[in-house]
Write a protein that holds these residues in place. Structure first.
Motif, PDB file in Angstrom:
ATOM      1  N   ARG A 138      56.833  27.632  27.637  1.00 44.41           N
ATOM      2  CA  ARG A 138      55.805  28.034  26.659  1.00 44.41           C
ATOM      3  C   ARG A 138      54.843  26.906  26.328  1.00 44.41           C
ATOM      4  O   ARG A 138      53.756  27.142  25.816  1.00 44.41           O
ATOM      5  N   MET A 139      55.228  25.668  26.634  1.00 47.34           N
ATOM      6  CA  MET A 139      54.324  24.532  26.471  1.00 47.34           C
ATOM      7  C   MET A 139      53.008  24.759  27.193  1.00 47.34           C
ATOM      8  O   MET A 139      51.937  24.326  26.726  1.00 47.34           O
ATOM      9  N   ALA A 140      53.059  25.429  28.353  1.00 42.04           N
ATOM     10  CA  ALA A 140      51.857  25.610  29.174  1.00 42.04           C
ATOM     11  C   ALA A 140      51.046  26.831  28.779  1.00 42.04           C
ATOM     12  O   ALA A 140      49.910  26.991  29.246  1.00 42.04           O
ATOM     13  N   TYR A 141      51.577  27.686  27.924  1.00 43.51           N
ATOM     14  CA  TYR A 141      50.923  28.961  27.653  1.00 43.51           C
ATOM     15  C   TYR A 141      49.532  28.843  27.007  1.00 43.51           C
ATOM     16  O   TYR A 141      48.641  29.640  27.329  1.00 43.51           O
ATOM     17  N   PRO A 142      49.312  27.896  26.103  1.00 44.30           N
ATOM     18  CA  PRO A 142      47.940  27.768  25.572  1.00 44.30           C
ATOM     19  C   PRO A 142      46.908  27.472  26.658  1.00 44.30           C
ATOM     20  O   PRO A 142      45.759  27.925  26.565  1.00 44.30           O
ATOM     21  N   LEU A 143      47.316  26.728  27.704  1.00 49.63           N
ATOM     22  CA  LEU A 143      46.409  26.485  28.827  1.00 49.63           C
ATOM     23  C   LEU A 143      46.118  27.778  29.572  1.00 49.63           C
ATOM     24  O   LEU A 143      44.963  28.081  29.912  1.00 49.63           O
ATOM     25  N   TYR A 144      47.156  28.556  29.831  1.00 52.75           N
ATOM     26  CA  TYR A 144      46.963  29.827  30.526  1.00 52.75           C
ATOM     27  C   TYR A 144      46.068  30.767  29.720  1.00 52.75           C
ATOM     28  O   TYR A 144      45.273  31.516  30.297  1.00 52.75           O
ATOM     29  N   GLU A 145      46.193  30.737  28.406  1.00 48.34           N
ATOM     30  CA  GLU A 145      45.362  31.595  27.556  1.00 48.34           C
ATOM     31  C   GLU A 145      43.887  31.285  27.757  1.00 48.34           C
ATOM     32  O   GLU A 145      43.048  32.195  27.844  1.00 48.34           O
ATOM     33  N   VAL A 146      43.549  29.994  27.841  1.00 47.11           N
ATOM     34  CA  VAL A 146      42.155  29.599  28.053  1.00 47.11           C
ATOM     35  C   VAL A 146      41.683  30.051  29.431  1.00 47.11           C
ATOM     36  O   VAL A 146      40.583  30.599  29.580  1.00 47.11           O
ATOM     37  N   ILE A 147      42.504  29.831  30.442  1.00 44.72           N
ATOM     38  CA  ILE A 147      42.123  30.196  31.810  1.00 44.72           C
ATOM     39  C   ILE A 147      41.944  31.701  31.929  1.00 44.72           C
ATOM     40  O   ILE A 147      40.938  32.195  32.457  1.00 44.72           O
ATOM     41  N   ALA A 148      42.917  32.453  31.426  1.00 46.99           N
ATOM     42  CA  ALA A 148      42.835  33.912  31.497  1.00 46.99           C
ATOM     43  C   ALA A 148      41.672  34.442  30.669  1.00 46.99           C
ATOM     44  O   ALA A 148      40.982  35.386  31.082  1.00 46.99           O
ATOM     45  N   GLY A 149      41.431  33.836  29.509  1.00 47.93           N
ATOM     46  CA  GLY A 149      40.354  34.288  28.634  1.00 47.93           C
ATOM     47  C   GLY A 149      38.980  34.145  29.249  1.00 47.93           C
ATOM     48  O   GLY A 149      38.052  34.874  28.876  1.00 47.93           O
ATOM     49  N   HIS A 150      38.846  33.225  30.198  1.00 45.43           N
ATOM     50  CA  HIS A 150      37.569  33.030  30.893  1.00 45.43           C
ATOM     51  C   HIS A 150      37.546  33.735  32.252  1.00 45.43           C
ATOM     52  O   HIS A 150      36.599  33.559  33.023  1.00 45.43           O
ATOM     53  N   GLY A 151      38.578  34.506  32.555  1.00 46.74           N
ATOM     54  CA  GLY A 151      38.598  35.264  33.809  1.00 46.74           C
ATOM     55  C   GLY A 151      38.741  34.396  35.040  1.00 46.74           C
ATOM     56  O   GLY A 151      38.265  34.781  36.122  1.00 46.74           O
ATOM     57  N   LEU A 152      39.426  33.257  34.913  1.00 46.80           N
ATOM     58  CA  LEU A 152      39.534  32.326  36.029  1.00 46.80           C
ATOM     59  C   LEU A 152      40.917  32.396  36.677  1.00 46.80           C
ATOM     60  O   LEU A 152      41.733  33.240  36.339  1.00 46.80           O
ATOM     61  N   THR A 153      41.154  31.478  37.602  1.00 48.48           N
ATOM     62  CA  THR A 153      42.338  31.520  38.457  1.00 48.48           C
ATOM     63  C   THR A 153      43.230  30.318  38.217  1.00 48.48           C
ATOM     64  O   THR A 153      42.741  29.194  38.064  1.00 48.48           O
ATOM     65  N   ALA A 154      44.541  30.556  38.200  1.00 43.27           N
ATOM     66  CA  ALA A 154      45.530  29.477  38.172  1.00 43.27           C
ATOM     67  C   ALA A 154      46.219  29.422  39.526  1.00 43.27           C
ATOM     68  O   ALA A 154      46.783  30.417  39.984  1.00 43.27           O
ATOM     69  N   LEU A 155      46.155  28.273  40.171  1.00 38.96           N
ATOM     70  CA  LEU A 155      46.772  28.065  41.480  1.00 38.96           C
ATOM     71  C   LEU A 155      48.002  27.176  41.289  1.00 38.96           C
ATOM     72  O   LEU A 155      47.882  26.049  40.798  1.00 38.96           O
ATOM     73  N   PHE A 156      49.175  27.680  41.646  1.00 43.84           N
ATOM     74  CA  PHE A 156      50.427  26.956  41.462  1.00 43.84           C
ATOM     75  C   PHE A 156      51.002  26.516  42.791  1.00 43.84           C
ATOM     76  O   PHE A 156      51.211  27.344  43.693  1.00 43.84           O
ATOM     77  N   HIS A 157      51.306  25.219  42.912  1.00 45.95           N
ATOM     78  CA  HIS A 157      52.125  24.790  44.037  1.00 45.95           C
ATOM     79  C   HIS A 157      53.464  25.506  43.946  1.00 45.95           C
ATOM     80  O   HIS A 157      54.050  25.637  42.874  1.00 45.95           O
ATOM     81  N   THR A 158      53.975  25.971  45.106  1.00 45.51           N
ATOM     82  CA  THR A 158      55.310  26.556  45.156  1.00 45.51           C
ATOM     83  C   THR A 158      56.069  25.976  46.342  1.00 45.51           C
ATOM     84  O   THR A 158      55.486  25.547  47.333  1.00 45.51           O
ATOM     85  N   GLY A 159      57.411  25.967  46.240  1.00 42.75           N
ATOM     86  CA  GLY A 159      58.255  25.518  47.329  1.00 42.75           C
ATOM     87  C   GLY A 159      58.338  24.006  47.449  1.00 42.75           C
ATOM     88  O   GLY A 159      57.923  23.253  46.563  1.00 42.75           O
TER      89      GLY A 159
END
Length: 289
Positions: A138-159
């Motif tokens: 949940r520490m990261a959720y305020p960041l996601y809120e800003v990104i989602a609120g502007h209709g942008l993309t979050a790219l996550f490294h996986t693996g």
């Protein structure tokens, strides 16, 4: 950006040196990563150098750095502002992403908002292993809120990652953070957030395919691996059920688009699917026409 004039869109390239520095071969960590990718002698590229490289190849590219201050103790170089400003000078071929370490808290949220509103970044790169956090913290959720609120993309490294590979203790980096199943929670809690799962997600490829199948705004990029090593199930789903959600990415400069495309031409991707992966899916995702 004239999308019709481009042959491909590479959604995963790294900027690793500032325009104010002298390009060179890099430090020990960079050299260890090059060894992991069997890339030989690899240069560090500034934003203008990447623009020139991709323009010559009739391609566009998404460019970013990685802010891993919490784990590395070092500020990202070059910074997000430089990457965005330089990309704006080469907007015919470059799309700027930013990176903000979630451990920065409220200051990071303010920085993300400023990078979007003042610098025009189009998305954010997260590297859970290098940044030392679970994506569903949940520490990261305020960041996601800003990104989602502007209709942008979050790219996550996986693996698995080349970062720290081959160094004592893997450079202190923990692979557990980059299981794509943690991102399933993010997709549930932020249903409007556009998400890209970067890389064939070894050893969690099936988890990545499952999340992308189940969540309508989750995509997969194919960067970081030569296509000749793609797991069979990834090729199968790229050809069928995920044909509109798989994206070309190289992981430049560790893997060049030439190397990636040469190997991509040899795997069993259907002819009508190849243009989607190379350009069409990314163009639609980013609203490029």
């Amino acid at each position: 950006m004239d999308i019709t004039a481009l042959d491909a869109i590479d959604v995963h390239t790294h900027v690793q040196i500032s325009v104010h520095d002298t390009p060179g071969s890099g430090d020990d960590t960079f050299s260890a990563m090059a060894d992991y990718f069997k890339a030989g002698a690899v240069r560090k590229f500034t934003v203008p150098m990447i623009a020139e490289y991709y323009r010559e190849r009739n391609m566009a590219a998404i460019v970013f750095g990685v802010d891993s201050m919490h784990v590395s103790g070092k500020e990202q170089s070059p910074g997000n502002e430089e990457i965005a400003e330089q990309a704006a000078l080469h907007s015919d071929v470059l799309i700027p992403f930013a990176s903000v370490d979630p451990h920065r808290g409220a200051a990071g949220v303010r920085a993300a908002r400023r990078l979007i509103e003042e610098y025009g970044v189009r998305g954010f790169k997260f590297h859970p292993t290098s940044q030392g956090f679970f994506p569903n913290d949940r520490m990261a959720y305020p960041l996601y809120e800003v990104i989602a609120g502007h209709g942008l993309t979050a790219l996550f490294h996986t693996g698995q990652t080349g970062a720290g590979a081959g160094t004592p203790g893997g450079g202190g980096l923990r692979l557990k953070y980059s299981n794509p199943m943690h991102i399933d929670d993010v997709a549930v809690d932020f249903p409007d957030l556009q998400i890209i799962l970067a890389h064939p997600s070894f050893p969690w490829q099936d988890e990545a395919l499952s999340v992308a199948m189940h969540k309508p705004k989750v995509y997969i990029d194919l960067s970081g691996w030569s296509p000749k090593y793609f797991p069979p199930q990834l090729v199968q789903y790229a050809n069928t059920l995920l044909k509109d959600k798989v994206l070309f990415g190289s992981d430049f400069p560790m893997i060049t688009p030439e190397r990636w495309l040469a190997d991509f031409a040899k795997i069993a991707i259907r002819g009508e699917i190849r243009p989607k992966i190379l350009k069409g899916n990314a163009a639609r995702l980013f609203g490029l026409g």
